[in-house]
Design a protein around this motif. Structure first.
Motif, PDB file in Angstrom:
ATOM      1  N   GLY A   1       1.352  -1.420  -8.698  1.00 50.35           N
ATOM      2  CA  GLY A   1       2.027  -2.275  -7.733  1.00 50.35           C
ATOM      3  C   GLY A   1       3.356  -1.675  -7.345  1.00 50.35           C
TER       4      GLY A   1
ATOM      5  N   GLU B   1       7.453  -1.531  -1.456  1.00 43.96           N
ATOM      6  CA  GLU B   1       6.123  -1.921  -1.006  1.00 43.96           C
ATOM      7  C   GLU B   1       5.124  -0.826  -1.351  1.00 43.96           C
ATOM      8  N   LEU B   2       3.889  -1.264  -1.609  1.00 52.26           N
ATOM      9  CA  LEU B   2       2.793  -0.340  -1.878  1.00 52.26           C
ATOM     10  C   LEU B   2       1.636  -0.697  -0.957  1.00 52.26           C
TER      11      LEU B   2
ATOM     12  N   ALA C   1       0.556  -5.516  -4.042  1.00 51.95           N
ATOM     13  CA  ALA C   1       0.193  -4.385  -3.190  1.00 51.95           C
ATOM     14  C   ALA C   1      -0.566  -4.914  -1.967  1.00 51.95           C
TER      15      ALA C   1
END
Length: 219
Positions: free
Chosen positions: A192, A212-213, A52
């Motif tokens: 995540g 994506e985070l 993340a």
């Protein structure tokens, strides 16, 4: 008595005659306890280790920071919930910026927004109920205004975490917020970006959800 029976008897006799060693008792598990700074730093480091992207910010500055981060990543649009506090704040703040990604409101039935969620926005913004320091997890509490799909379908998930809502463990959170009395039908723990591994143990991200985070920790 045949040879095999004799050998078996000898083995059993030796086992019975051997001194017995006491098995030490397992120490009782104690949950981790962090102070306020350790708690937030622990959460940030653990969720970063799970790929993340974490940014520390303030209550007034996070919308502008988010616009900057999204532009840096080439993300041109954000789905938000206009009826939530975070949604209202980002809409107000981005209205004053010279450059900002396009805002797409979640303001219609999901049947009308499904294609937009999957193909029409670069990211989805959600609030969090809390975060867990021990495991580096976000706790999402989906509602009709801000459903689970907003954090699941867009390629990038943006989560806003208030620093004061970070707790040591899930057990502490459940007890302090009295989940037994107000448990929703869908609590989501996110640690995540989505990931999976095949039989050859090759880890891949973004197969079953966001690739994506981005986590904004608001102090």
């Amino acid at each position: 008595m045949n040879n095999s029976a004799t050998a078996r008897a000898n083995i059993l006799a030796r086992l019975k005659a051997a001194p017995r060693t006491a098995v030490p008792e397992r120490p009782e598990w104690q949950p981790p306890v962090y102070d306020a700074d350790q708690r937030v730093n622990r959460f940030a480091s653990v969720i970063e280790a799970s790929h993340a992207e974490v940014h520390h910010t303030t209550a007034d500055a996070w919308p502008a920071l988010l616009a900057e981060v999204m532009q840096r990543h080439g993300l041109d649009s954000l789905m938000y919930a206009p009826g939530t506090v975070d949604g209202q704040q980002v809409a107000t703040a981005w209205g004053t910026l010279e450059q900002a990604p396009a805002l797409v409101p979640y303001d219609r039935p999901v049947e009308e927004l499904k294609d937009t969620l999957v193909n029409g926005v670069a990211a989805g913004l959600t609030a969090t109920r809390a975060a867990i320091a021990e495991t580096g997890s976000l706790v999402l509490w989906p509602t009709a205004e801000e459903p689970r799909l907003m954090s699941l379908l867009p390629p990038v998930h943006v989560a806003v975490v208030r620093a004061e809502t970070v707790v040591d463990t899930l057990a502490v959170l459940m007890a302090s917020q009295h989940w037994a009395q107000q448990m929703p039908t869908n609590v989501v723990l996110v640690s995540g970006p989505s990931k999976t591994a095949d039989i050859e143990q090759t880890l891949a991200y973004g197969v079953h959800g966001p690739k994506e985070l981005i986590v904004l920790i608001v102090h």
